[in-house]
Design a protein around this motif. Structure first.
Motif, mmCIF file in Angstrom:
data_model
loop_
_atom_site.group_PDB
_atom_site.id
_atom_site.type_symbol
_atom_site.label_atom_id
_atom_site.label_comp_id
_atom_site.label_asym_id
_atom_site.label_seq_id
_atom_site.Cartn_x
_atom_site.Cartn_y
_atom_site.Cartn_z
ATOM 1 N N CYS A 123 0.526 -1.232 0.002
ATOM 2 C CA CYS A 123 0.396 0.179 -0.346
ATOM 3 C C CYS A 123 1.238 0.850 0.313
ATOM 4 N N ALA A 124 0.558 2.438 -0.506
ATOM 5 C CA ALA A 124 0.851 3.642 -0.804
ATOM 6 C C ALA A 124 0.442 4.317 0.206
ATOM 7 N N ILE A 125 -0.705 3.836 1.626
ATOM 8 C CA ILE A 125 -0.836 5.015 1.821
ATOM 9 C C ILE A 125 -1.128 3.955 3.397
ATOM 10 N N ASP A 126 -2.157 4.062 4.470
ATOM 11 C CA ASP A 126 -1.790 4.137 5.899
ATOM 12 C C ASP A 126 -3.798 2.612 4.872
ATOM 13 N N TYR A 127 -3.952 1.753 5.447
ATOM 14 C CA TYR A 127 -5.319 0.629 5.350
ATOM 15 C C TYR A 127 -5.857 0.620 6.971
ATOM 16 N N GLY A 128 -7.108 -0.006 6.974
ATOM 17 C CA GLY A 128 -7.721 -0.663 7.672
ATOM 18 C C GLY A 128 -8.178 -1.690 6.895
ATOM 19 N N PHE A 129 -9.074 -2.664 8.101
ATOM 20 C CA PHE A 129 -9.968 -3.332 7.463
ATOM 21 C C PHE A 129 -11.970 -3.276 8.214
ATOM 22 N N HIS A 130 -12.456 -3.350 7.462
ATOM 23 C CA HIS A 130 -13.863 -3.498 8.196
ATOM 24 C C HIS A 130 -14.103 -5.492 7.796
ATOM 25 N N SER A 154 -15.352 -2.931 13.171
ATOM 26 C CA SER A 154 -17.024 -2.554 12.210
ATOM 27 C C SER A 154 -17.003 -3.737 11.373
ATOM 28 N N PHE A 155 -18.181 -4.377 11.140
ATOM 29 C CA PHE A 155 -18.873 -5.417 11.234
ATOM 30 C C PHE A 155 -19.529 -5.267 10.038
ATOM 31 N N LYS A 156 -19.716 -6.145 8.930
ATOM 32 C CA LYS A 156 -20.544 -5.538 7.810
ATOM 33 C C LYS A 156 -21.439 -6.763 7.469
ATOM 34 N N LEU A 157 -23.068 -6.698 7.557
ATOM 35 C CA LEU A 157 -24.208 -7.667 6.917
ATOM 36 C C LEU A 157 -24.709 -6.558 5.749
ATOM 37 N N ILE A 186 -22.233 -2.282 13.382
ATOM 38 C CA ILE A 186 -22.511 -3.204 12.430
ATOM 39 C C ILE A 186 -23.000 -1.768 11.227
ATOM 40 N N MET A 187 -22.304 -2.939 9.927
ATOM 41 C CA MET A 187 -22.739 -1.699 8.553
ATOM 42 C C MET A 187 -23.492 -2.330 8.138
#
Ligand SMILES: [Zn+2]
Length: 467
Positions: A123-130, A154-157, A186-187
């Motif tokens: 990655c060129a820039i910072d990143y996170g995950f859902h 965060s969690f996506k449904l 919750i997303m």
């Protein structure tokens, strides 16, 4: 390394102020009023001076909704973490939060590790995950707690896509109950997928295979209905809910009503719902396939409602849902059958510029622009005050932005790894001049000067808007 950005107007969510910014290593050290003795001392002691005269100095954008290298129907969305984060940087975004996916039958942890492997070192820039939860069961529910501890908060449904990501109301309720206990957000992808599948089958049976039927079979009423249902489930569970890619007035009305009641309900929209419409889906021949995403592009009348929502904070974030598929080969999988067209639009590069057009058009204020593209996403996704503000102590993710610079959006010039632009030929005023990621210049004018692998995984805290 001491860097000073001098002569510019710092714009935070609170509004503009003429100030110089001192950066020490990876962090912002201090701000000083333009022309003050302190500001002059900054410049005198600097290793590098960036002239921002006539320009804005804003916190780097945070795009809380991207899908790099996302598997879909035997292929992948075409931006890798390397190409996608570089394109993001060109557009003034310095952090993305991408979606790791749990495959059915596998654990959350396995999905997360797969996405870490895709992103790490690229990655060129910072990143996170859902985390996308596609298999709600006793063990995946328990696993959610551990992921929160590891910075995936965060969690996506999905209420859409039966047989793929779809969760039943009961499963959604259970995930929300778990989130109520561990502090996660919750997303929700809110569209009534069961009803949509019936409409899709009926349209195809009538021989209606063109891209425009993608829109007709996913009416906004069914987004409003699902939004209402998810809000009630969240209310029962006592958990916060965040609606991704809200596209329709009916859904916005549900969010507004819940917020007025005092419920912790949040929503984002995306540039495509503010600037594009079902007229694009209905373009001649197979052109409309370029505009197939879910929820679909809506009739133009929804756009004014979405801008209003951004002003009133019923919509508090703009993300891109960047999920690019090439027109050739990928989108073409759905010639004659719209339901086979990969869902998704490219956009990670253009969000900051497009929303700035809302400032120019009088839809939102300058401070609100920064708030919805950087500050609120930082708070919502547990990155604040480390990111999302030009302030002492924050990561030096800073964009120097020229409000008078002009350019034309086009596949010929964009940096996303995709063969078309959803905004081909659109002239925009406002242009990124310089981008710093943790104190390192990664974009200088039209040049990429960063390095692959500079971007780091960011462990996220809980939703900062809830405390
Ligand atoms: Zn998405």
């Amino acid at each position: 390394m001491r860097t000073v950005i001098t002569g510019g107007t710092v714009v935070n969510a609170t509004g503009p102020v003429d100030a110089d910014v001192l950066i020490e290593g990876e962090r912002i050290e201090a701000l000083a009023g333009r022309g003050s003795a302190t500001a002059q001392a900054f410049v005198a002691g600097a290793d590098r001076v960036i002239d921002a005269t006539g320009k804005y100095v804003i916190p780097g954008g945070i795009d809380g909704h991207t899908h790099m290298e996302m598997p879909f129907g035997g292929t992948f969305s075409v931006d890798t973490f390397e190409t996608g984060t570089r394109a993001a940087a060109f557009g003034g975004t310095t952090t993305i939060v991408d979606f790791a996916i749990q495959t059915r039958g596998a654990s959350l942890r396995e999905g997360l590790e797969t996405w870490h492997a895709k992103a790490q070192g690229h990655c060129a820039i910072d990143y996170g995950f859902h985390m996308i939860v596609s298999d709600v069961n006793e063990s995946s529910l328990k696993e959610m707690d551990g992921l929160v501890d590891d910075g995936v908060s965060s969690f996506k449904l999905f209420m859409a896509y039966p047989g793929v990501f779809y969760s039943t109301d009961g499963e959604i309720l259970q995930a929300m109950q778990q989130a109520a206990g561990n502090g996660a957000t919750i997303m929700m992808h809110a569209e009534n997928g069961i009803a949509i599948d019936v409409l899709v089958a009926q349209a195809l049976a009538r021989g209606h295979g063109d891209p425009k039927y993608h829109g007709f079979t996913r009416p906004s009423i069914l987004e409003g209905e699902a939004t209402h249902r998810a809000i009630q489930l969240a209310r029962v569970a006592g958990a916060p809910v965040y609606f991704v890619h809200l596209s329709a007035e009916e859904a916005l009305a549900e969010v507004a009503e819940a917020r007025d009641r005092g419920q912790s309900v949040f929503a984002e929209t995306c540039p495509q719902y503010l600037f594009l419409s079902d007229e694009d889906l209905a373009r001649e021949g197979f052109e409309g396939a370029k505009y197939v995403c879910s929820p679909p592009l809506r009739p133009r009348r929804h756009q004014a409602d979405l801008w209003r929502g951004l002003r009133t904070d019923d919509l508090s974030v703009v993300s891109t849902d960047h999920c690019p598929f090439c027109f050739k080969e990928h989108k073409e999988l759905g010639i004659g059958n719209f339901s086979k067209i990969p869902n998704g639009l490219p956009g990670v590069e253009h969000r900051v510029d497009l929303i700035f057009q809302g400032v120019r058009g009088g839809e939102i204020s300058l401070g609100r622009w920064v708030e919805i593209v950087a500050t609120t996403p930082a708070k919502m996704f547990g990155l604040f005050p480390r990111k999302g503000e030009v302030a002492p102590g924050a990561d030096a993710d800073v964009v120097v932005y020229d409000p008078h610079g002009t350019h034309t959006l086009s596949a010929a010039t964009h940096h996303m790894n995709v063969d078309y632009s959803a905004y081909e030929g659109m002239d925009v005023t406002g242009k990124v001049s310089t981008v710093l990621s943790r104190g390192t210049v990664v974009v200088d004018g039209d040049e990429y000067v960063g390095t692959t692998g500079h971007g780091r995984f960011v462990s996220r805290g809980l939703n900062g808007l809830l405390r």
